[in-house]
Design a protein around this motif. Structure first.
Motif: not given
Length: 216
Positions: A168, A170-172, A174, A176-179, A181
Motif C-alpha cells: 500500500d 508503494e502504491v501511495e 506512485g 506501484l500500479a495495481l488494478k 488493492s
C-alpha cells in the motif's frame, strides 16, 4: 504434502526435477489414493521446466487422480508470480484444480546461514510466501487468471499485514500500479492461507481482510 519433497525447489537440473516429480506422484497415487478414496494427494510439479510442469499437472489430475499441484515457494530461478510460470496457472484454471504454495527450502534468503535450524524454519516458511503473493499481485498473475485457486501453506498469517502495508505504501508513493488493492485479492474467495492454532496476530489479520481466506 511431500515431506522431503518440500525441498524440491533446490533441484537445479530440469531432467532430475521431472523424474523426481513423476516418480513421487506415481508413488503417492499407488500407495495412498488406490487404498482409500478418503485420502487425497497433491502433486509435485517440476517448475524447473515449465512445459513439463504443465504436462505433469495434467497427468496427475486426469490420470492419477490427484487433486492439485504444489509449487515450491523458494528455490526457483524466478519468483513464482513470474510470467514464465503463467502456463502452469492457466492449466490449473482449465483443470479446475487448486495450486498450493509451500515452503521448505530456505536458501538465497539468508536463513540457511543460521546455525539453528528451527530459526531458519521459523522465518524461512512465511517470508517466501509473502514474496510469492506479492509477486503474483504486482506481476498481474491474479488478474490474468481470475479463476485460479491458490493456497499459501504452513507459514502462518502474520506476514500478510506486513505485505499489505508495504505494498500500500508503494502504491501511495506512485511506484506501484495495481488494478486492485492488495486487500481485495485476499477477499475475493480464491486465495487461502493456513493459520496456526496459537497465532496472536490472526485476529488482527481477520480484521484486515475478513475470515474467509484462512483455514486450519
Amino acid at each position: 504434502f511431500p515431506t522431503r519433497g518440500l525441498f524440491f525447489g533446490r533441484v537445479m537440473f530440469p531432467e532430475w526435477a521431472i523424474a523426481y516429480a513423476r516418480a513421487y506422484n506415481n508413488w503417492l497415487a499407488d500407495t495412498y489414493l488406490k487404498v482409500s478414496p478418503r485420502l487425497q494427494g497433491v502433486a509435485l510439479l517440476p517448475m524447473q521446466d515449465v512445459d513439463s510442469a504443465v504436462a505433469e499437472l495434467r497427468r496427475a489430475v486426469t490420470e492419477l487422480g490427484l487433486i492439485g499441484g504444489m509449487i515450491p515457494s523458494n528455490g526457483l530461478l524466478r519468483h513464482i508470480g513470474s510470467k514464465e510460470y503463467w502456463p502452469v496457472y492457466r492449466a490449473a484454471e482449465e483443470l479446475g484444480c487448486p495450486l498450493a504454495i509451500h515452503g521448505g527450502n530456505y536458501e538465497h534468503l539468508g536463513f540457511n546461514t543460521m546455525a539453528n535450524f528451527p530459526t531458519s524454519r521459523a522465518l524461512g516458511m512465511p517470508i517466501p510466501l509473502m514474496n510469492g503473493l506479492a509477486g503474483m499481485i504486482a506481476e498481474g498473475t491474479l488478474d490474468e487468471f481470475p479463476n485460479v485457486r491458490i493456497g499459501f501453506m504452513e507459514g502462518g498469517t502474520a506476514w500478510i499485514p506486513l505485505m499489505l502495508d508495504r505494498m500500500d505504501r508503494e502504491v501511495e508513493y506512485g511506484g506501484l500500479a495495481l488494478k486492485r488493492s492488495p486487500e481485495e485479492y485476499l477477499r475475493d474467495g480464491r486465495l487461502f492461507v493456513t493459520c496456526e492454532g496459537n497465532e496472536r496476530s490472526l485476529s488482527y489479520v481477520i480484521e484486515r481482510v475478513g475470515p474467509e481466506p484462512f483455514m486450519f
